[in-house]
Design an enzyme around this catalytic site. Structure first.
Site, PDB file in Angstrom:
ATOM      1  CG  PHE A 111      44.402 -33.339 -44.210  1.00 36.20           C
ATOM      2  CD1 PHE A 111      43.046 -33.338 -43.892  1.00 36.20           C
ATOM      3  CD2 PHE A 111      44.764 -33.218 -45.538  1.00 36.20           C
ATOM      4  CE1 PHE A 111      42.078 -33.205 -44.881  1.00 36.20           C
ATOM      5  CE2 PHE A 111      43.804 -33.084 -46.531  1.00 36.20           C
ATOM      6  CZ  PHE A 111      42.458 -33.082 -46.206  1.00 36.20           C
TER       7      PHE A 111
ATOM      8  CG  ASP B 288      50.370 -37.821 -46.809  1.00 31.98           C
ATOM      9  OD1 ASP B 288      50.730 -37.233 -47.850  1.00 31.98           O
ATOM     10  OD2 ASP B 288      49.244 -37.673 -46.306  1.00 31.98           O
TER      11      ASP B 288
ATOM     12  CE  LYS C 136      48.044 -30.906 -50.964  1.00 31.28           C
ATOM     13  NZ  LYS C 136      46.772 -30.289 -51.344  1.00 31.28           N
TER      14      LYS C 136
END
Length: 398
Positions: free
Chosen positions: A134, A219, A248
């Site tokens: 994702f 990532d 985040k």
């Protein structure tokens, strides 16, 4: 849709939300407008690495907001220069580009890899990604993702992404062609249910990409900034990627993301990349406050210890209820429920004042603040234990 004091109709209905409005947060807790307190083991999907409304971020925002919000990305500003320098000094990378979201940082990583291919690999543009991965919700990052639910959406997708299997090096080898420029992956697949790449696989992947002259892109939107017990997850495997993305946790609750690259991979030219709010002083001031806290050795040690305690307590809970394995690393963990009951458990937990996440029907994901305490972990375990017992999920064996 209405509430005693609110109407929800003006917001696009893009996900199911309980009719509760949160008004305050501190540390590991949130309060709704009725005054009810919730123990938060989601923390905005691993965003609030220092918990809700930490003083160091609040103070940084207040001070910076009084002096300069944004001068335009056409000019330098001191907070962005400070944070960029700190990130370079604490990582294996040489250059930084700031963004506002993880998807935007990953989009930048994809563009950077394609630019590298056009300059150095005869126009190679394909990026090998992984089933279950994702990488965001832009068209390119959805195309790069291996999330099944994305497959029928927003066709036609962006071409150029081929999917390998996590922890299967042969599946990567089989996809390499003259058109390949990079391999991109999450070191732990969070949305798929917290499935880690093994350190050995990451080491072999690094060797394979070097052998073929390919870029390796990590990532670390969810795994970076101390989430797995080291500042960056790649450190666990003792390797160095060519490109990494952060999001985040680096903002600690404000919209900040980062694209980092080695000097070799940093090939953007003027006009290739930009963004109106990218690298603005306000967000970068918050990022500097986060990085200063999280990068302290004693902070990382405490986060590692908390992760080990949480994993141990989840394993005991699993044994009591006949559940499955505990997966993950540090303070990014999942509990295998063995049955598709995650949504029900999450709903019951919410009702009892406990915020949990079920990324897959048969798993719970735990992403508490990195400074979560043992007593807060025990409080969560006790609450979940009571829910599992009442639900009769599985026989109690101890």
């Amino acid at each position: 849709m209405t509430h005693a004091t609110h109407s929800f109709d003006a917001l696009m209905d893009i996900t199911a939300r309980p009719q509760v409005v949160f008004v305050r947060g501190k540390g590991s807790y949130l309060w709704d407008e009725s005054g009810k307190r919730y123990l938060d083991f989601m923390q905005g999907w691993a965003v609030n690495c220092l918990g809700h409304s930490p003083d160091v971020i609040a103070d940084a925002l207040v001070v910076q907001s009084a002096s300069l919000l944004t001068p335009s990305p056409a000019f330098y500003n001191a907070p962005s220069l400070k944070l960029a320098k700190a990130l370079v000094e604490k990582s294996c990378f040489d250059q930084v580009f700031f963004a506002n979201s993880g998807a935007e940082a990953n989009e930048g990583a994809i563009k950077l890899a394609r630019k590298y291919g056009s300059l150095h690999r005869g126009g190679a543009h394909e990026i090998i990604t992984f089933e279950g991965g994702f990488h965001g919700r832009t068209l390119a990052t959805m195309s790069a993702s291996g999330k099944k639910a994305f497959e029928p959406l927003f066709e036609p997708k962006v071409a150029g992404f081929r999917k390998a299997k996590l922890n299967d090096l042969d599946s990567v080898k089989a996809l390499i062609s003259p058109a390949t420029v990079a391999v991109m992956l999450e070191p732990i697949q969070g949305e798929a249910g917290v499935w880690p790449a093994t350190d050995q696989f990451l080491q072999e992947l690094r060797a394979l990409t070097k052998e073929h002259g390919l870029l390796l892109i990590f990532d670390e939107i969810q795994t970076g900034v101390g989430r797995t017990g080291k500042l960056f997850h790649y450190e666990h495997a003792g390797i160095e990627p060519d490109i990494m993305t952060l999001g985040k946790g680096i903002g600690g609750g404000v919209p900040l993301a980062v694209l980092l690259a080695t000097e070799r991979a940093s090939c953007f030219e003027h006009g290739d990349q930009g963004g109106t709010f990218n690298g603005n002083p306000l967000m970068c001031a918050a990022g500097s406050a986060v990085l200063a806290e999280v990068s302290k050795p004693e902070f990382l040690k405490a986060a590692t210890d908390a992760g080990q305690f949480l994993a141990s307590e989840l394993q005991k809970l699993s044994a009591r209820h006949g559940l499955g394995e505990v997966r993950g690393r540090g303070l990014l963990l999942a509990l295998d429920l063995k049955l598709p009951i995650g949504a029900s458990i999450v709903a019951q937990a919410f009702h009892s004042g406990l915020l949990l996440n079920s990324p897959q029907p048969d798993a719970l994901r735990f992403m508490p603040a990195l400074n979560v305490t043992r007593s807060e972990i025990s409080e969560m375990i006790d609450g979940l234990d009571a829910i599992l017992t009442e639900a009769g999920v599985a026989r109690r064996v101890a």
